[in-house]
Design a protein around this motif. Structure first.
Motif, PDB file in Angstrom:
ATOM      1  N   GLU A  28       5.205 -12.555  -7.195  1.00  0.00           N
ATOM      2  CA  GLU A  28       6.646 -12.804  -7.135  1.00  0.00           C
ATOM      3  C   GLU A  28       7.156 -12.903  -5.704  1.00  0.00           C
ATOM      4  O   GLU A  28       8.298 -13.272  -5.481  1.00  0.00           O
ATOM      5  N   GLY A  29       6.321 -12.567  -4.726  1.00  0.00           N
ATOM      6  CA  GLY A  29       6.709 -12.661  -3.319  1.00  0.00           C
ATOM      7  C   GLY A  29       6.326 -11.413  -2.549  1.00  0.00           C
ATOM      8  O   GLY A  29       5.794 -10.448  -3.098  1.00  0.00           O
ATOM      9  N   GLU A  30       6.605 -11.466  -1.277  1.00  0.00           N
ATOM     10  CA  GLU A  30       6.277 -10.368  -0.370  1.00  0.00           C
ATOM     11  C   GLU A  30       7.025  -9.094  -0.764  1.00  0.00           C
ATOM     12  O   GLU A  30       8.193  -9.144  -1.137  1.00  0.00           O
ATOM     13  N   LEU A  31       6.321  -7.966  -0.676  1.00  0.00           N
ATOM     14  CA  LEU A  31       6.929  -6.676  -1.010  1.00  0.00           C
ATOM     15  C   LEU A  31       6.575  -5.642   0.048  1.00  0.00           C
ATOM     16  O   LEU A  31       5.472  -5.636   0.595  1.00  0.00           O
ATOM     17  N   CYS A  32       7.515  -4.745   0.279  1.00  0.00           N
ATOM     18  CA  CYS A  32       7.295  -3.606   1.163  1.00  0.00           C
ATOM     19  C   CYS A  32       6.465  -2.564   0.409  1.00  0.00           C
ATOM     20  O   CYS A  32       6.545  -2.458  -0.817  1.00  0.00           O
ATOM     21  N   VAL A  33       5.706  -1.803   1.157  1.00  0.00           N
ATOM     22  CA  VAL A  33       4.888  -0.767   0.537  1.00  0.00           C
ATOM     23  C   VAL A  33       5.752   0.191  -0.287  1.00  0.00           C
ATOM     24  O   VAL A  33       5.345   0.623  -1.369  1.00  0.00           O
ATOM     25  N   CYS A  34       6.955   0.489   0.180  1.00  0.00           N
ATOM     26  CA  CYS A  34       7.817   1.417  -0.575  1.00  0.00           C
ATOM     27  C   CYS A  34       8.242   0.810  -1.913  1.00  0.00           C
ATOM     28  O   CYS A  34       8.397   1.526  -2.896  1.00  0.00           O
ATOM     29  N   ASP A  35       8.402  -0.523  -1.956  1.00  0.00           N
ATOM     30  CA  ASP A  35       8.722  -1.186  -3.223  1.00  0.00           C
ATOM     31  C   ASP A  35       7.551  -1.084  -4.201  1.00  0.00           C
ATOM     32  O   ASP A  35       7.746  -0.838  -5.394  1.00  0.00           O
ATOM     33  N   ILE A  36       6.350  -1.262  -3.688  1.00  0.00           N
ATOM     34  CA  ILE A  36       5.162  -1.183  -4.542  1.00  0.00           C
ATOM     35  C   ILE A  36       5.013   0.226  -5.093  1.00  0.00           C
ATOM     36  O   ILE A  36       4.706   0.414  -6.272  1.00  0.00           O
ATOM     37  N   VAL A  37       5.265   1.230  -4.261  1.00  0.00           N
ATOM     38  CA  VAL A  37       5.213   2.627  -4.712  1.00  0.00           C
ATOM     39  C   VAL A  37       6.206   2.841  -5.850  1.00  0.00           C
ATOM     40  O   VAL A  37       5.870   3.419  -6.883  1.00  0.00           O
ATOM     41  N   ALA A  38       7.420   2.347  -5.683  1.00  0.00           N
ATOM     42  CA  ALA A  38       8.451   2.516  -6.712  1.00  0.00           C
ATOM     43  C   ALA A  38       8.072   1.794  -8.004  1.00  0.00           C
ATOM     44  O   ALA A  38       8.239   2.338  -9.102  1.00  0.00           O
ATOM     45  N   LEU A  39       7.561   0.585  -7.882  1.00  0.00           N
ATOM     46  CA  LEU A  39       7.213  -0.198  -9.066  1.00  0.00           C
ATOM     47  C   LEU A  39       6.026   0.382  -9.825  1.00  0.00           C
ATOM     48  O   LEU A  39       5.984   0.338 -11.050  1.00  0.00           O
ATOM     49  N   LEU A  40       5.060   0.934  -9.104  1.00  0.00           N
ATOM     50  CA  LEU A  40       3.896   1.530  -9.763  1.00  0.00           C
ATOM     51  C   LEU A  40       4.146   2.966 -10.212  1.00  0.00           C
ATOM     52  O   LEU A  40       3.339   3.533 -10.944  1.00  0.00           O
ATOM     53  N   GLU A  41       5.247   3.549  -9.728  1.00  0.00           N
ATOM     54  CA  GLU A  41       5.598   4.932 -10.049  1.00  0.00           C
ATOM     55  C   GLU A  41       4.434   5.872  -9.753  1.00  0.00           C
ATOM     56  O   GLU A  41       3.984   6.645 -10.608  1.00  0.00           O
ATOM     57  N   THR A  42       3.949   5.774  -8.526  1.00  0.00           N
ATOM     58  CA  THR A  42       2.850   6.614  -8.077  1.00  0.00           C
ATOM     59  C   THR A  42       3.118   7.023  -6.636  1.00  0.00           C
ATOM     60  O   THR A  42       4.195   6.766  -6.109  1.00  0.00           O
ATOM     61  N   THR A  43       2.153   7.640  -6.016  1.00  0.00           N
ATOM     62  CA  THR A  43       2.349   8.143  -4.661  1.00  0.00           C
ATOM     63  C   THR A  43       2.025   7.089  -3.613  1.00  0.00           C
ATOM     64  O   THR A  43       1.239   6.164  -3.853  1.00  0.00           O
ATOM     65  N   GLN A  44       2.605   7.258  -2.446  1.00  0.00           N
ATOM     66  CA  GLN A  44       2.349   6.344  -1.337  1.00  0.00           C
ATOM     67  C   GLN A  44       0.876   6.377  -0.912  1.00  0.00           C
ATOM     68  O   GLN A  44       0.290   5.315  -0.691  1.00  0.00           O
ATOM     69  N   PRO A  45       0.232   7.554  -0.810  1.00  0.00           N
ATOM     70  CA  PRO A  45      -1.193   7.552  -0.448  1.00  0.00           C
ATOM     71  C   PRO A  45      -2.057   6.798  -1.456  1.00  0.00           C
ATOM     72  O   PRO A  45      -2.995   6.093  -1.072  1.00  0.00           O
ATOM     73  N   ASN A  46      -1.737   6.914  -2.742  1.00  0.00           N
ATOM     74  CA  ASN A  46      -2.488   6.199  -3.769  1.00  0.00           C
ATOM     75  C   ASN A  46      -2.340   4.685  -3.587  1.00  0.00           C
ATOM     76  O   ASN A  46      -3.326   3.943  -3.594  1.00  0.00           O
ATOM     77  N   VAL A  47      -1.118   4.225  -3.410  1.00  0.00           N
ATOM     78  CA  VAL A  47      -0.865   2.796  -3.212  1.00  0.00           C
ATOM     79  C   VAL A  47      -1.545   2.322  -1.927  1.00  0.00           C
ATOM     80  O   VAL A  47      -2.166   1.254  -1.907  1.00  0.00           O
ATOM     81  N   SER A  48      -1.468   3.108  -0.885  1.00  0.00           N
ATOM     82  CA  SER A  48      -2.077   2.720   0.395  1.00  0.00           C
ATOM     83  C   SER A  48      -3.583   2.522   0.271  1.00  0.00           C
ATOM     84  O   SER A  48      -4.144   1.604   0.885  1.00  0.00           O
ATOM     85  N   GLN A  49      -4.237   3.361  -0.507  1.00  0.00           N
ATOM     86  CA  GLN A  49      -5.686   3.199  -0.703  1.00  0.00           C
ATOM     87  C   GLN A  49      -6.006   1.885  -1.415  1.00  0.00           C
ATOM     88  O   GLN A  49      -6.942   1.178  -1.040  1.00  0.00           O
ATOM     89  N   HIS A  50      -5.212   1.558  -2.431  1.00  0.00           N
ATOM     90  CA  HIS A  50      -5.421   0.293  -3.142  1.00  0.00           C
ATOM     91  C   HIS A  50      -5.131  -0.902  -2.231  1.00  0.00           C
ATOM     92  O   HIS A  50      -5.876  -1.888  -2.233  1.00  0.00           O
ATOM     93  N   LEU A  51      -4.058  -0.810  -1.453  1.00  0.00           N
ATOM     94  CA  LEU A  51      -3.705  -1.903  -0.542  1.00  0.00           C
ATOM     95  C   LEU A  51      -4.783  -2.103   0.522  1.00  0.00           C
ATOM     96  O   LEU A  51      -5.110  -3.240   0.878  1.00  0.00           O
ATOM     97  N   LYS A  52      -5.348  -1.013   0.994  1.00  0.00           N
ATOM     98  CA  LYS A  52      -6.419  -1.106   1.989  1.00  0.00           C
ATOM     99  C   LYS A  52      -7.617  -1.868   1.419  1.00  0.00           C
ATOM    100  O   LYS A  52      -8.188  -2.743   2.088  1.00  0.00           O
ATOM    101  N   LYS A  53      -7.984  -1.566   0.187  1.00  0.00           N
ATOM    102  CA  LYS A  53      -9.112  -2.261  -0.449  1.00  0.00           C
ATOM    103  C   LYS A  53      -8.804  -3.742  -0.646  1.00  0.00           C
ATOM    104  O   LYS A  53      -9.662  -4.596  -0.413  1.00  0.00           O
TER     105      LYS A  53
END
Length: 104
Positions: A28-53
């Motif tokens: 749907e377009g570019e998203l900030c990491v904080c938006d991804i955290v909110a949409l996945l309803e999980t923690t920032q460290p968890n999202v960051s690990q997935h984004l890194k991969k």
């Protein structure tokens, strides 16, 4: 690395529900990491690990703006990934629900 090995590595990244969901959101377009955290309803460290991969796998781009990091798809050279993403349901409504909310 051969083309089949690259494809195998990319497809392995899609085998995780969170990573596949992140890519679907980024359709749907570019998203900030904080938006991804909110949409996945999980923690920032968890999202960051997935984004890194996903970044290491070459499936997303990262752009830093001030203190925030924004992510976008990087699949133009991977038609097999684009085809898979095209088959996934739209998450436009979920992404649009964040409009007006800012990471700032």
């Amino acid at each position: 690395m051969t083309h089949i090995e690259e494809m195998t590595d990319s497809l392995k990244l899609l085998s995780d529900k969170s990573r596949l969901t992140i890519l679907t959101l980024l359709k749907e377009g570019e998203l900030c990491v904080c938006d991804i955290v909110a949409l996945l309803e999980t923690t920032q460290p968890n999202v960051s690990q997935h984004l890194k991969k996903l970044k290491t796998g070459g499936l997303i781009n990262e752009t830093k703006r001030r203190q925030w990091v924004y992510y976008s798809l990087n699949v133009e050279d991977k038609p097999y990934i684009k085809e898979i993403l095209a088959q996934l349901p739209s998450m436009k409504d979920r992404v649009d629900s964040l409009k007006g909310q800012s990471c700032d």
